[in-house]
Design a protein around this motif. Sequence first.
Motif, short mmCIF file in Angstrom:
data_model
loop_
_atom_site.label_atom_id
_atom_site.label_comp_id
_atom_site.label_asym_id
_atom_site.label_seq_id
_atom_site.Cartn_x
_atom_site.Cartn_y
_atom_site.Cartn_z
N ASN A 116 52.50 -10.47 53.03
CA ASN A 116 53.70 -10.39 53.87
C ASN A 116 54.87 -11.11 53.21
O ASN A 116 54.74 -11.72 52.15
N TRP A 117 56.02 -11.04 53.87
CA TRP A 117 57.25 -11.62 53.32
C TRP A 117 57.17 -13.14 53.20
O TRP A 117 57.68 -13.72 52.24
N ASP A 118 56.49 -13.80 54.15
CA ASP A 118 56.39 -15.26 54.08
C ASP A 118 55.69 -15.70 52.79
O ASP A 118 56.12 -16.65 52.13
N ALA A 126 58.05 -15.01 49.91
CA ALA A 126 59.14 -15.99 49.86
C ALA A 126 58.68 -17.29 49.21
O ALA A 126 59.39 -17.88 48.38
N VAL A 149 66.16 -10.52 46.06
CA VAL A 149 65.48 -11.06 47.25
C VAL A 149 65.59 -10.07 48.42
O VAL A 149 64.62 -9.84 49.15
N ASP A 150 66.77 -9.48 48.60
CA ASP A 150 66.97 -8.53 49.70
C ASP A 150 66.05 -7.32 49.57
O ASP A 150 65.47 -6.86 50.57
N ILE A 155 63.15 -7.17 47.98
CA ILE A 155 61.76 -7.59 48.22
C ILE A 155 61.52 -7.76 49.73
O ILE A 155 60.48 -7.36 50.27
N ASN A 156 62.49 -8.37 50.39
CA ASN A 156 62.38 -8.59 51.83
C ASN A 156 62.28 -7.25 52.58
O ASN A 156 61.44 -7.07 53.47
N GLU A 157 63.12 -6.30 52.20
CA GLU A 157 63.11 -4.99 52.83
C GLU A 157 61.78 -4.27 52.57
O GLU A 157 61.25 -3.57 53.43
N TYR A 158 61.26 -4.46 51.35
CA TYR A 158 59.97 -3.84 50.99
C TYR A 158 58.86 -4.28 51.94
O TYR A 158 58.10 -3.46 52.46
N PHE A 159 58.79 -5.58 52.22
CA PHE A 159 57.73 -6.08 53.10
C PHE A 159 57.99 -5.71 54.56
O PHE A 159 57.04 -5.47 55.33
N ASN A 160 59.27 -5.67 54.95
CA ASN A 160 59.58 -5.27 56.32
C ASN A 160 59.11 -3.84 56.60
O ASN A 160 58.56 -3.54 57.66
#
Length: 361
Positions: free
Chosen positions: A321-323, A326, A349-350, A352-357
């Motif tokens: 997951n994103w956590d 991160a 970072v954005d 990667i974050n969107e990928y996990f979301n």
Amino acid sequence: MFEDLIQRKIKEEKAKAKFVMVFSTEGIAKSDLSLFTKGFVNIDTKGENINPESLNQLIEKSIKLCFNYTLRPKWTLLNYIFGNFESVSTSTVLRKLEIFRFYKFYEESVRKYVKEKNPLALTKKIIVKLFDDADTVLHDRLLTEPSAVKTKNFFLQLFRLKYDENTNLSLNSSIPFGYIRIFLEDKSFYGLLENFSVIKKLHDGKEIELKDIIKIISGRFVMEQKPLQDIAVESNKNVVFSESNFDYLTPSEEMNKTFEEKSTVVEENSKPQDKTENDVSNIEILKLFSREDSEKILKKIFLNNKIRMYEAMNEISSLENWDEAADYLKSVFLENKVDIYHKDVVLFVDVINEYFNKRNG
């Protein structure tokens, strides 16, 4: 470490100048002066106002310029071409580049750009980008199935500072680590530079043999690990070619042949190399970025260490997951001293974050 070598080369070149009989472009061309000096004198003076005194002054500038260029090619080219200006005419850039007879991939990148864009002038910013792109390609070719021949050719000019042109390099031929450090720092190849930290008691004056350089580049050198930040190296302020001393400011192949040249060096215990890079096509995260964005990420986050980037991308893809991602990214940013507010880092970072979301949504 450098001053004595430079002065010796100046003395040798001035000795050859004593036999110059005709002080003209043609007379210089027929002399026994080095090819670099001949080209420098011709382009710098355009064949005018040459006499014994001015020739000796030109020789000193030529030797220092060549020495600087061999160790710090990008820094030297930018200072020699632009000086204190941010842009110069295209004809001036091309004329000055003609002096340099090795690392031709820099010149070729500029000529290709000029041919495509036909600009009247070139800015320092554009040239920096062209040089950085050329180094990225060079970096990739060196680390794609690294070999003795590739490594030897990559560092060849550094060895030529110490050994005569006619000397056949052997696996026992050596150069000071300072040459390697300055050369790799100029290209921002910090990942490669860090690989040399496996050598004990490393400092600028320590001689490194070619056989060990080959093993280090291919990842086969085994010795006690020592953090790069603990390496005792000389300050650049003590280097004879520091910017304040670059007084000129008041035999090689194209890049695509650099790693194809036949070599007399035979690698010790030569055996097929395992690929050190992952198969790019299988790296899920990497597919999210364009080639241009990937190059920016490579430079800004992974210090031009492509192997490390591939490893990190694979690791991120395997996280839940994103956590977790991160936390992992924080460790990478801390390790590489990354500016987390830089636009390229924020984009990374954005994405990667969107990928996990999307994956966990």
